[in-house]
Design an enzyme around this catalytic site. Structure first.
Site, short mmCIF file in Angstrom:
data_model
loop_
_atom_site.label_atom_id
_atom_site.label_comp_id
_atom_site.label_asym_id
_atom_site.label_seq_id
_atom_site.Cartn_x
_atom_site.Cartn_y
_atom_site.Cartn_z
N CYS A 44 21.61 0.40 46.23
CA CYS A 44 20.39 1.18 46.46
C CYS A 44 19.16 0.29 46.28
CB CYS A 44 20.32 2.38 45.52
SG CYS A 44 20.43 1.92 43.80
N ASP A 66 29.21 0.02 43.22
CA ASP A 66 28.00 0.79 43.55
C ASP A 66 27.10 0.83 42.32
OD1 ASP A 66 26.17 2.54 44.64
OD2 ASP A 66 27.50 4.29 44.64
N GLN A 83 24.30 11.48 44.37
CA GLN A 83 23.34 11.14 45.43
C GLN A 83 22.49 12.35 45.81
OE1 GLN A 83 22.41 8.40 46.64
NE2 GLN A 83 24.04 6.89 46.61
N CYS A 95 7.51 20.90 48.18
CA CYS A 95 7.58 19.50 48.62
C CYS A 95 8.36 19.45 49.93
CB CYS A 95 8.28 18.68 47.54
SG CYS A 95 8.76 17.03 48.06
N CYS A 138 0.22 11.81 44.84
CA CYS A 138 1.63 12.06 44.51
C CYS A 138 2.44 10.78 44.63
CB CYS A 138 2.19 13.15 45.42
SG CYS A 138 3.97 13.25 45.38
N CYS A 155 6.29 10.22 48.69
CA CYS A 155 6.72 9.89 50.06
C CYS A 155 5.76 8.87 50.65
CB CYS A 155 6.70 11.10 50.98
SG CYS A 155 7.21 12.60 50.22
N GLU A 182 33.24 3.82 34.71
CA GLU A 182 31.88 4.36 34.66
C GLU A 182 31.45 4.45 33.19
OE1 GLU A 182 29.26 5.81 36.60
OE2 GLU A 182 28.47 6.35 34.62
N1 SAH Z 1 29.31 5.66 42.88
C1 SAH Z 1 28.61 6.81 42.34
C2 SAH Z 1 27.53 6.46 41.34
C3 SAH Z 1 26.58 5.36 41.72
S1 SAH Z 1 25.13 5.22 40.71
C4 SAH Z 1 28.07 7.68 43.46
O1 SAH Z 1 28.07 7.29 44.63
O2 SAH Z 1 27.64 8.80 43.18
C5 SAH Z 1 25.53 4.02 39.55
C6 SAH Z 1 26.43 4.50 38.44
O3 SAH Z 1 26.65 3.39 37.57
C7 SAH Z 1 25.86 5.63 37.56
O4 SAH Z 1 26.78 6.67 37.51
C8 SAH Z 1 25.69 4.97 36.18
O5 SAH Z 1 25.96 5.87 35.11
C9 SAH Z 1 26.73 3.87 36.23
N2 SAH Z 1 26.52 2.70 35.37
C10 SAH Z 1 25.36 2.14 35.01
N3 SAH Z 1 25.58 1.04 34.27
C11 SAH Z 1 26.91 0.89 34.17
C12 SAH Z 1 27.77 -0.06 33.53
N4 SAH Z 1 27.26 -1.08 32.87
N5 SAH Z 1 29.10 0.10 33.64
C13 SAH Z 1 29.62 1.15 34.33
N6 SAH Z 1 28.87 2.08 34.95
C14 SAH Z 1 27.54 1.96 34.86
#
Ligand code: SAH
Length: 415
Positions: free
Chosen positions: A341, A314, A216, A92, A16, A19, A266
């Site tokens: 991440c 993020d 998340q 799982c 798998c 994990c 976004e």
């Molecule tokens: N801050 C949010 C999402 C983080 S994940 C949270 O905590 O839930 C990263 C995000 O970046 C995703 O939603 C993805 O769609 C967006 N993303 C990816 N490439 C991007 C870009 N070039 N410009 C703007 N957003 C983007």
């Protein structure tokens, strides 16, 4: 932290690979992650101890299960690591149990409806994947059935069969993905029943999440992550905030109560629609959201000479871009809170920012993914003042060969 019981999973031996830290007790997993973060990021600043969880099992609120034939029956599971061969998975250790129940209901309903799994090589069959999301708030499950073509014969019956077996399924969406791609979701969607989205709550704010939105996967630890990020920004109600890569607006809307204004950007259109709806439903009036590439957007802001006090960023695993980091530096916010991440791309981006005289004030790992190698990191940066000094966190042995110069300097300081 209490001693956490270790568990074994028979799927591990079958390849798998989901994990990869399962064989380590949880405390050891945290030590390993802390050590890896330190090796990558210790040169910027001494790290805070990683924030772990009391609940390292059954935390995942999302599952993707891929359809296959197994023993001449339709089945579903996970790709064996490094292959396109599907290993059937019934349950799982990381999933919310409601998700495994929902996916089992989908498999059984699909057999009743005589649907065939999609064959990647021959491009035959119908069902590609099922994605299911669970809400801790409402205990509901959203099911997204990914098909290779638009026609789902007997869709009404399929819905009835799923919901009869798993009443927690409150909405079912068909997503159509005809492309020869490893991406799970296609661009076209049909709501087969329910509202087409699910609602959850984080840090006291309610969020609507669409099938294609990023959200998340560990809701309890996400609250810890957001609280860490927001408290790092020291918001006092007077600041303007940019939430870059904002998804459905989770960080910006959680921060909105402590900020003068929030602007989110976004790329995913559905996520932006959810963010706007989330602001409205929570009665949050000081937040706006725009659908645009974060780099292009921030470049335009910087070109126009606009200013924000705090930037939350993020980005996805690939990290941000040189152009984004150039533009954010030109805007000179008081602080940047980088939520990452992927520590590797975080390191790359921090190197760029440090060269532009940003000072790393805090580095904090947060474990959102027990049992796996993944980790989230929050970094606070502020504009460096000329006489600032930073305490770093380095083991000489852990430095790679390329940093010979740094090694020598560090040895000098240490000696
Ligand atoms: N801050 C949010 C999402 C983080 S994940 C949270 O905590 O839930 C990263 C995000 O970046 C995703 O939603 C993805 O769609 C967006 N993303 C990816 N490439 C991007 C870009 N070039 N410009 C703007 N957003 C983007």
């Amino acid at each position: 932290m209490m001693a956490l019981q270790q568990k074994r999973c028979e799927l591990e031996e079958q390849g798998c690979g989901g994990c990869n830290l399962l064989s380590l007790p949880y405390e050891k997993q945290l030590q390993k992650k802390q050590k890896e973060l330190k090796a990558l990021l210790g040169k910027f600043r001494k790290l805070q101890p990683i924030l772990g969880t009391e609940e390292p099992w059954h935390y995942r609120n999302k599952v993707i299960s891929t359809f296959t034939y197994h023993e001449r029956k339709l089945d579903s599971g996970i790709y064996i690591q490094g292959t396109h061969k599907v290993l059937p998975v019934k349950s799982c250790l990381l999933h919310q149990p409601a998700l495994d129940e929902a996916v089992e209901a989908v498999r059984q309903a699909a057999r009743v409806c005589k649907y065939k799994p999609y064959d990647e090589e021959r491009h035959t069959g119908l069902l590609r994947h099922v994605l299911a999301r669970h809400s801790l708030l409402t205990d509901e499950v959203m099911v997204v059935l990914v098909t290779a073509s638009p026609v789902l014969p007997g869709a009404k019956n399929f819905v009835k069969e799923v919901r009869r077996r798993c009443p927690k399924v409150s909405t079912i969406i068909q997503n159509i993905n005809p492309r020869a791609t490893s991406a799970v979701l296609g661009y076209q969607e049909k709501i087969l029943c329910g509202r087409g989205y699910i609602e959850d709550e984080l840090c006291g704010v309610r969020f609507q999440i669409a099938a294609s939105s990023f959200y998340q996967v560990n809701p309890k630890q996400t609250e810890v992550l957001y609280q860490t990020a927001i408290s790092a920004a020291k918001l006092d109600g007077s600041q303007s905030v940019l939430d870059a890569y904002c998804g459905v607006g989770t960080i910006g809307l959680t921060a909105a109560g402590k900020a003068r204004s929030v602007l989110g950007v976004e790329l995913n259109k559905k996520a932006v629609q959810c963010a706007l709806e989330n602001a409205r439903k929570n009665g949050i009036k000081n937040a706006r959201f725009l659908c645009e590439d974060a780099t292009k957007f921030i470049q335009k802001m910087a070109d126009r000479g606009e200013h924000v006090d705090v930037v939350f960023m993020d980005p996805p695993r690939a990290g941000s871009t040189q152009e984004f980091l150039d533009a954010v530096s030109r805007m000179k916010p008081d602080s940047i809170v980088y939520i990452s991440c992927n520590p590797e791309t975080l390191k790359r981006d921090l190197e760029i920012l440090v060269k532009k005289d940003w000072k790393v004030e805090m580095i904090q790992g947060v474990d959102l993914f027990p049992g796996t190698k993944h980790v989230e990191t929050v970094v606070l940066l502020s504009q460096q003042k000329p006489d600032d000094t930073i305490e770093i966190d380095l083991d000489l042995d852990e430095l790679d060969a390329t940093s010979a110069e740094l090694k020598a300097t560090y040895k000098e300081i240490k000696d």
